[in-house]
Design a protein around this motif. Structure first.
Motif, PDB file in Angstrom:
ATOM      1  N   LEU C 178      22.902  17.444  68.363  1.00 43.75           N
ATOM      2  CA  LEU C 178      23.430  16.099  68.131  1.00 43.75           C
ATOM      3  C   LEU C 178      22.900  15.513  66.814  1.00 43.75           C
ATOM      4  CD1 LEU C 178      24.952  13.559  69.082  1.00 43.75           C
ATOM      5  CD2 LEU C 178      22.876  12.887  70.299  1.00 43.75           C
ATOM      6  N   ILE C 179      21.594  15.608  66.637  1.00 44.94           N
ATOM      7  CA  ILE C 179      21.005  15.086  65.400  1.00 44.94           C
ATOM      8  C   ILE C 179      21.557  15.846  64.199  1.00 44.94           C
ATOM      9  CG2 ILE C 179      18.827  14.834  64.127  1.00 44.94           C
ATOM     10  CD1 ILE C 179      19.404  12.934  66.589  1.00 44.94           C
ATOM     11  N   GLY C 180      21.668  17.152  64.364  1.00 47.17           N
ATOM     12  CA  GLY C 180      22.214  17.964  63.274  1.00 47.17           C
ATOM     13  C   GLY C 180      23.623  17.521  62.910  1.00 47.17           C
ATOM     14  N   VAL C 181      24.444  17.318  63.898  1.00 50.76           N
ATOM     15  CA  VAL C 181      25.831  16.932  63.641  1.00 50.76           C
ATOM     16  C   VAL C 181      25.901  15.573  62.963  1.00 50.76           C
ATOM     17  CG1 VAL C 181      27.985  16.263  64.765  1.00 50.76           C
ATOM     18  CG2 VAL C 181      26.792  18.329  65.486  1.00 50.76           C
ATOM     19  N   ILE C 182      25.047  14.653  63.418  1.00 48.87           N
ATOM     20  CA  ILE C 182      25.056  13.314  62.801  1.00 48.87           C
ATOM     21  C   ILE C 182      24.657  13.401  61.326  1.00 48.87           C
ATOM     22  CG2 ILE C 182      23.877  11.081  62.804  1.00 48.87           C
ATOM     23  CD1 ILE C 182      23.828  11.330  65.915  1.00 48.87           C
ATOM     24  N   ILE C 183      23.638  14.188  61.039  1.00 47.89           N
ATOM     25  CA  ILE C 183      23.184  14.311  59.650  1.00 47.89           C
ATOM     26  C   ILE C 183      24.190  15.084  58.798  1.00 47.89           C
ATOM     27  CG2 ILE C 183      21.351  15.258  58.172  1.00 47.89           C
ATOM     28  CD1 ILE C 183      19.374  14.528  60.437  1.00 47.89           C
ATOM     29  N   GLY C 297      26.723  19.823  90.558  1.00 54.06           N
ATOM     30  CA  GLY C 297      27.618  20.524  89.636  1.00 54.06           C
ATOM     31  C   GLY C 297      28.886  19.734  89.382  1.00 54.06           C
ATOM     32  N   ALA C 298      29.430  19.149  90.430  1.00 48.41           N
ATOM     33  CA  ALA C 298      30.665  18.377  90.295  1.00 48.41           C
ATOM     34  C   ALA C 298      30.474  17.205  89.336  1.00 48.41           C
ATOM     35  CB  ALA C 298      31.117  17.880  91.665  1.00 48.41           C
ATOM     36  N   ILE C 299      29.358  16.531  89.489  1.00 48.57           N
ATOM     37  CA  ILE C 299      29.094  15.404  88.578  1.00 48.57           C
ATOM     38  C   ILE C 299      28.879  15.918  87.150  1.00 48.57           C
ATOM     39  CG2 ILE C 299      27.480  13.511  88.077  1.00 48.57           C
ATOM     40  CD1 ILE C 299      27.218  13.144  91.135  1.00 48.57           C
ATOM     41  N   GLY C 300      28.291  17.088  87.031  1.00 48.16           N
ATOM     42  CA  GLY C 300      28.212  17.718  85.711  1.00 48.16           C
ATOM     43  C   GLY C 300      29.597  17.872  85.092  1.00 48.16           C
ATOM     44  N   GLY C 301      30.575  18.249  85.912  1.00 47.05           N
ATOM     45  CA  GLY C 301      31.946  18.378  85.426  1.00 47.05           C
ATOM     46  C   GLY C 301      32.508  17.042  84.941  1.00 47.05           C
ATOM     47  N   VAL C 302      32.157  15.972  85.641  1.00 51.00           N
ATOM     48  CA  VAL C 302      32.577  14.635  85.204  1.00 51.00           C
ATOM     49  C   VAL C 302      31.920  14.285  83.870  1.00 51.00           C
ATOM     50  CG1 VAL C 302      32.575  12.171  85.776  1.00 51.00           C
ATOM     51  CG2 VAL C 302      32.851  13.876  87.600  1.00 51.00           C
ATOM     52  N   VAL C 303      30.617  14.539  83.819  1.00 51.64           N
ATOM     53  CA  VAL C 303      29.850  14.200  82.618  1.00 51.64           C
ATOM     54  C   VAL C 303      30.444  14.858  81.382  1.00 51.64           C
ATOM     55  CG1 VAL C 303      27.622  14.580  81.468  1.00 51.64           C
ATOM     56  CG2 VAL C 303      27.680  13.718  83.825  1.00 51.64           C
ATOM     57  N   VAL C 304      30.825  16.111  81.524  1.00 50.37           N
ATOM     58  CA  VAL C 304      31.268  16.810  80.323  1.00 50.37           C
ATOM     59  C   VAL C 304      32.619  16.298  79.835  1.00 50.37           C
ATOM     60  CG1 VAL C 304      32.490  18.838  81.232  1.00 50.37           C
ATOM     61  CG2 VAL C 304      31.040  19.055  79.222  1.00 50.37           C
ATOM     62  N   VAL C 305      33.524  15.993  80.744  1.00 53.37           N
ATOM     63  CA  VAL C 305      34.841  15.514  80.309  1.00 53.37           C
ATOM     64  C   VAL C 305      34.708  14.174  79.587  1.00 53.37           C
ATOM     65  CG1 VAL C 305      37.131  14.761  81.052  1.00 53.37           C
ATOM     66  CG2 VAL C 305      36.071  16.760  82.119  1.00 53.37           C
ATOM     67  N   TYR C 306      33.964  13.249  80.186  1.00 51.92           N
ATOM     68  CA  TYR C 306      33.791  11.960  79.534  1.00 51.92           C
ATOM     69  C   TYR C 306      32.881  12.065  78.310  1.00 51.92           C
ATOM     70  CZ  TYR C 306      36.466   9.785  83.196  1.00 51.92           C
ATOM     71  OH  TYR C 306      37.495   9.444  84.022  1.00 51.92           O
ATOM     72  N   GLY C 307      31.933  12.975  78.349  1.00 48.42           N
ATOM     73  CA  GLY C 307      31.053  13.177  77.200  1.00 48.42           C
ATOM     74  C   GLY C 307      31.810  13.645  75.970  1.00 48.42           C
ATOM     75  N   VAL C 308      32.736  14.578  76.176  1.00 50.40           N
ATOM     76  CA  VAL C 308      33.546  15.063  75.062  1.00 50.40           C
ATOM     77  C   VAL C 308      34.371  13.924  74.471  1.00 50.40           C
ATOM     78  CG1 VAL C 308      35.544  16.530  74.510  1.00 50.40           C
ATOM     79  CG2 VAL C 308      33.607  17.484  75.777  1.00 50.40           C
ATOM     80  N   SER C 309      34.978  13.138  75.340  1.00 51.07           N
ATOM     81  CA  SER C 309      35.769  11.992  74.859  1.00 51.07           C
ATOM     82  C   SER C 309      34.899  10.994  74.103  1.00 51.07           C
ATOM     83  CB  SER C 309      36.415  11.255  76.039  1.00 51.07           C
ATOM     84  OG  SER C 309      37.359  12.064  76.653  1.00 51.07           O
ATOM     85  N   PHE C 310      33.744  10.729  74.657  1.00 48.34           N
ATOM     86  CA  PHE C 310      32.846   9.765  74.043  1.00 48.34           C
ATOM     87  C   PHE C 310      32.457  10.200  72.629  1.00 48.34           C
ATOM     88  CE2 PHE C 310      28.352   8.803  73.124  1.00 48.34           C
ATOM     89  CZ  PHE C 310      28.447   7.436  72.969  1.00 48.34           C
ATOM     90  N   LEU C 311      32.088  11.452  72.480  1.00 43.24           N
ATOM     91  CA  LEU C 311      31.681  11.921  71.148  1.00 43.24           C
ATOM     92  C   LEU C 311      32.824  11.803  70.150  1.00 43.24           C
ATOM     93  CD1 LEU C 311      29.419  15.021  71.802  1.00 43.24           C
ATOM     94  CD2 LEU C 311      28.752  12.688  71.249  1.00 43.24           C
ATOM     95  N   ASP C 312      34.041  12.123  70.621  1.00 39.60           N
ATOM     96  CA  ASP C 312      35.170  11.992  69.712  1.00 39.60           C
ATOM     97  C   ASP C 312      35.373  10.538  69.311  1.00 39.60           C
ATOM     98  OD1 ASP C 312      36.320  14.192  68.651  1.00 39.60           O
ATOM     99  OD2 ASP C 312      37.909  14.405  70.138  1.00 39.60           O
ATOM    100  N   ARG C 313      35.151   9.636  70.276  1.00 41.96           N
ATOM    101  CA  ARG C 313      35.338   8.219  69.974  1.00 41.96           C
ATOM    102  C   ARG C 313      34.337   7.733  68.939  1.00 41.96           C
ATOM    103  NH1 ARG C 313      36.348   7.106  75.196  1.00 41.96           N
ATOM    104  NH2 ARG C 313      34.264   6.271  75.463  1.00 41.96           N
ATOM    105  N   VAL C 314      33.096   8.230  69.042  1.00 45.19           N
ATOM    106  CA  VAL C 314      32.093   7.791  68.048  1.00 45.19           C
ATOM    107  C   VAL C 314      32.045   8.732  66.848  1.00 45.19           C
ATOM    108  CG1 VAL C 314      30.723   6.585  69.792  1.00 45.19           C
ATOM    109  CG2 VAL C 314      30.191   8.972  69.254  1.00 45.19           C
ATOM    110  N   ARG C 315      33.026   9.648  66.779  1.00 47.84           N
ATOM    111  CA  ARG C 315      33.184  10.500  65.605  1.00 47.84           C
ATOM    112  C   ARG C 315      31.998  11.423  65.348  1.00 47.84           C
ATOM    113  NH1 ARG C 315      37.449   8.514  61.502  1.00 47.84           N
ATOM    114  NH2 ARG C 315      38.983   7.876  63.043  1.00 47.84           N
ATOM    115  N   VAL C 316      31.457  11.909  66.426  1.00 50.58           N
ATOM    116  CA  VAL C 316      30.463  12.979  66.316  1.00 50.58           C
ATOM    117  C   VAL C 316      31.202  14.289  66.562  1.00 50.58           C
ATOM    118  CG1 VAL C 316      28.476  14.024  67.443  1.00 50.58           C
ATOM    119  CG2 VAL C 316      28.485  11.569  66.959  1.00 50.58           C
ATOM    120  N   ASP C 317      31.274  15.129  65.547  1.00 53.72           N
ATOM    121  CA  ASP C 317      32.149  16.301  65.585  1.00 53.72           C
ATOM    122  C   ASP C 317      31.378  17.551  66.021  1.00 53.72           C
ATOM    123  OD1 ASP C 317      34.193  18.096  65.253  1.00 53.72           O
ATOM    124  OD2 ASP C 317      33.982  18.188  63.073  1.00 53.72           O
ATOM    125  N   ASP C 318      31.436  17.813  67.309  1.00 48.28           N
ATOM    126  CA  ASP C 318      30.751  18.949  67.925  1.00 48.28           C
ATOM    127  C   ASP C 318      31.829  19.941  68.356  1.00 48.28           C
ATOM    128  OD1 ASP C 318      29.536  20.666  69.740  1.00 48.28           O
ATOM    129  OD2 ASP C 318      28.833  19.099  71.089  1.00 48.28           O
TER     130      ASP C 318
END
Lengths: 416, 416, 416
Positions: C178-183, C297-318
């Motif tokens: 994350l830090i790497g991507v931001i920098i 595990g199921a909640i992990g699945g939730v976390v990742v879907v919203y996490g991916v969206s969140f990063l795109d929204r804040v323009r962190v390109d992973d």
């Protein structure tokens, strides 16, 4: 470290490690099937078939946790088990290993039975429908047969022998695929009105070959692990050796027959020959000599070459050869127990008894699988639908079902 | 479960599980070699090279069952064994494990020796010829050297040390490949009349990289499994650690040297550097310290970079670098035993004795392999033919030998 | 063979075999990461990302041998260890296994922490810079956190529980990425001036899928192997079962949520759902019931879907979703210990204590990683440079960094 460990502790540790490590290898057959099927289908459908392979194992994992294990190994009657739903009230140990380790080993077998079907029905089956029937197969249809043979059921009680599942695992997958293909119908463009057949080659031979090698590797978990004991060293070693020799013989014989029939050593048939040898030896691997294993595997190679031709002649469109490999060769291997069993086989003076029981098991499992999956597929066909639209089949299921191009940098491969 | 198990039963169980699990890992090196070689050759030949890799293991399986094991481990003289043909009359145990488990472990080693050759001779060798010589190498040529070193033969008797086969397995494959390449000649278009060289890049770097990783993974079976005992825990752990450090050092050093020489960190040379480190540490892994393993692997990385250049300079066309990796680095690793052995090596005050014996073994195996495979290849060349026609080589062996396009959805890649 | 073996000898043999075999599986996660990352990036960068994955493990191997192990497991204070540099003066045994086996198991974990970063920072990071920071992470940054939790450090002393490394391994890799991507900033062309986002699809879905399956397979080494003992059979089996159920649940839930949100069962998000389930269960796998594992595990699945969206929204390109999978889901899994622990979790009447300690650990490791890798990346940025030139990014890092075309027979894919 200074406290002496007991024989029982050591034995259960050795058994549990053996069962888990071999179960990991059987798990690894999932990408084996995924790559084999993806390699043997077209680029426009590759994401879909991979996704099916991934999801059938996920559905199996939950279905076998909730229901499947209970039906298969629960305390019950000759036909099904009725305890241990949701892994409730399980004993600490089963067959000399931790019950959870035993459960995991059985789960990965259920996953194999389920995943075989996707290959036969590839390139035209709806994704949501696939999710449902892979769950039903792994949670209900497969476990009940498993109970009959391995869970104190009527077939095991009659003396039916299937060491690691030529019939219990492979033929169920193969027969389910056969019924599915018959109900689905062939892929668009496969059979012409004038009686000719169009070959529809798979999009990546290396991918299929890697899948085949991974399956062979995983089979060293599948068959030797089925001892469920790490202490029976002579048996384990024999099973491993027989498994390998049968695969090699199956591949060589399939190659030679294909060479004689079509003038070239066909790569696809050779790969399927190795797999047919593996399926054939799965039932008898613990009961026969290495020489018998070579013969059994070799005949598996014959079965698959003629099986593939036969299906094409009767216009059953199985894109990856799942039915010849898993059903036809599974039948052969199961019957071979009755012929080559070192103490009870026909060729070893044991008479016709074992062969008769083996034939009974083959027929019973065929009847059960055809009946239950037939009903299942017909219900699905007339409710949510079994097959994608013609338009979707033409542009490919990757775009139609998942809105994805699996190889975007290689141009538009979706109309193939 | 209440019956106490004996020390002997526990020991043989632990040993057999160890030997079989590591043998499964060594089996998995087959797709490793297949993918490495396929990735480093052209798309028009990829089905052919994969098929060769599959079939050499199948031929080895039957050949080592019928003849190879008997020559290698049968009771005999200093030069070959003469019992156990077709696994007849084998003892129940060998080296503290079930003999069938021991056989399987030895088979997968024979399969490695055989499969190395296909890479060096890739893209122009006839398929039917390949079947024959892979059978002869795995059933006769390799087992006789194996007998010399590991089967109570003359080299082992002299004190030659090759723990897991830098010479016994890898250099045999490498030397056979070298002789094959010399007799075959280079691929069409590789060397120009004016002295320049055309690079012929492999068609898929990811495929080669996956093959390399699988080989590294399989090497954790190859070297640690060669203890043949799961009870020698300190030794096993040391071998695993040394194997890994040598691979890492080989890759890093090959990368750095390539970077200095050609200005870029070359990916192919780096991969071959890892493999060279693995081959080099194979003989000494049980006898040297982790620091020595790093040095030995690093020098393996040097050997492979200069070895590749050397072969190109003398116009020996080895498409995948099999000769530098397996022969040159195998020689280095075998000699390194004489230098770094913790009790008998030159650098540890052991004098020149061990180094001399190691050099003798290297020369003897070189002479045997060059002689026998040279005769074999020349006979094959003047009977059924060693090389495909120029026309076939141009359109690719996939079409010419197997009538297949390995990537049909990606257009016609067969004239590359 | 007739000499009785002691309980201690048998126990150490069983433990060492278990630790080494599971370590081999964890090693195999390296090609899993390599293929996942390569499949999810573009064809023009595939050689570069593979090479980074290979080299970070090589650098880790030497760095963890020289320094990392000493910092992590050396005798020292609450913050770092100070002995065993270069494996000098190590004891014969650690945690009931040969110390070298223990070292190797720890090394492959360090290799995982290091390799996660390459995916997040893919397609624009300079190769030479990558070599340096992968070495620093595996030799210094990761081992110090490892010491805190597993090496008699302050977090372990406070009762922080992370069985196999949701925080210790995965979140370090994720936060560093994350830090790497931001920098670094986003890839050229990812985000438009008008606020829209361009999808940059990976070049090979099958490659990514194979990588995901290999990671799942390797996780059966990662989590069950973390018992470090083959004798604790009940625990091992439970860990294996929980690991598998969490992965299945994560995949299913991620698929369903993606389906509901975007109308299609997205393949990439489903794969990342399986991985998120695996990361989430890594900390709690030894402490929770199978049902809890499914929920986690199921909640992990939730976390990742919203996490991916969140990063795109804040323009962190992973590009591969490494941050949501390894950092976000790693945090969730670590906290889940405080909720679902069968004896000390909040939902089991254990109160808020464990949850508080878990949160403290999450924050401490976040702070440490962000601080150290932030400083590291900034130093690298202003010295040798973190990012390739725009020109090089456009033509691809394969050509720019390594002068190679990874797929030469498929045309020029380097301008994508």
């Amino acid at each position: 470290m200074e406290v002496p460990v007991s024989s029982a502790e050591v034995t259960i540790a050795i058994n549990t490690i053996w069962v888990l490590v071999t179960a990991f290898l059987v798990f690894f057959m999932q990408p084996g099937f995924a790559l084999l099927e993806a390699g043997l289908t077209r680029a426009k459908n590759v994401g879909n078939i991979l996704m099916k392979n991934l999801m059938d194992f996920c559905m199996s994992s939950l279905g076998y946790w909730a229901v499947g294990f209970a039906l298969m190994y629960g305390v019950g009657n000759f036909f099904w088990g009725r305890s241990y739903f949701f892994l409730q009230n399980i004993p600490g140990e089963t067959s000399g290993v931790s019950t959870l380790a035993f459960w995991f080993f059985q789960l990965v077998f259920a996953g194999v039975a389920a995943t075989i079907v996707s290959g036969a029905m590839a390139e035209r089956t709806r994704f949501r429908t696939y999710l449902i029937y892979s769950l039903v197969i792994s949670a209900v249809i497969y476990p009940i047969v498993g109970h009959w043979v391995w869970g104190n059921g009527w077939l095991g009680d009659l003396g039916f022998l299937d060491f690691a599942g030529s019939t219990v695992v492979h033929s169920i997958g193969g027969w389910a695929g056969l019924i599915g293909v018959i109900i689905l119908g062939p892929r668009l463009g496969k059979y012409n009105g004038n009686g000719t057949i169009n070959a529809i080659p798979g999009h990546s031979l290396p991918m299929a070959m890697l899948g085949m090698f991974i399956l062979w590797f995983g089979w060293f978990g599948f068959n030797p692990g089925s001892t469920l004991s790490g202490m029976e060293t002579g048996l384990i070693a024999k099973v491993a050796v027989n498994t390998n020799l049968a695969a090699a013989a199956g591949a060589i014989v399939a190659m030679v027959i294909a060479w004689l029939r079509i003038g070239k050593p066909d790569i696809g048939l050779t790969m399927n020959g190795a797999l047919a040898g593996l399926v054939a030896i799965t039932a008898p691997c613990a009961f026969v000599s290495p020489l018998s294993a070579i013969i059994i595997g070799a005949i598996g190679g014959v079965v698959v070459v003629y099986g593939v031709s036969f299906l094409d002649r009767v216009r059953v469109d199985d894109p990856v050869g799942a039915v010849p490999v898993h059903a036809f060769s599974g039948v052969w291997g199961t019957l071979a127990v009755g012929l080559f069993h070192e103490t009870g086989g026909l060729f070893y003076g044991g008479g016709w008894g074992q062969l008769g029981v083996q034939a009974l098991g083959v027929v019973a499992v065929f009847a059960w699988t055809v009946l239950t999956t037939g009903i299942l597929f017909i219900i699905l066909k007339y409710t949510i639908g079994l097959r994608v639209s013609q338009e979707e089949e033409r542009i490919g299921l990757d775009y139609g079902e998942h809105a994805v191009n699996s190889y975007p940098d290689f141009g538009d491969l979706s109309v193939g």
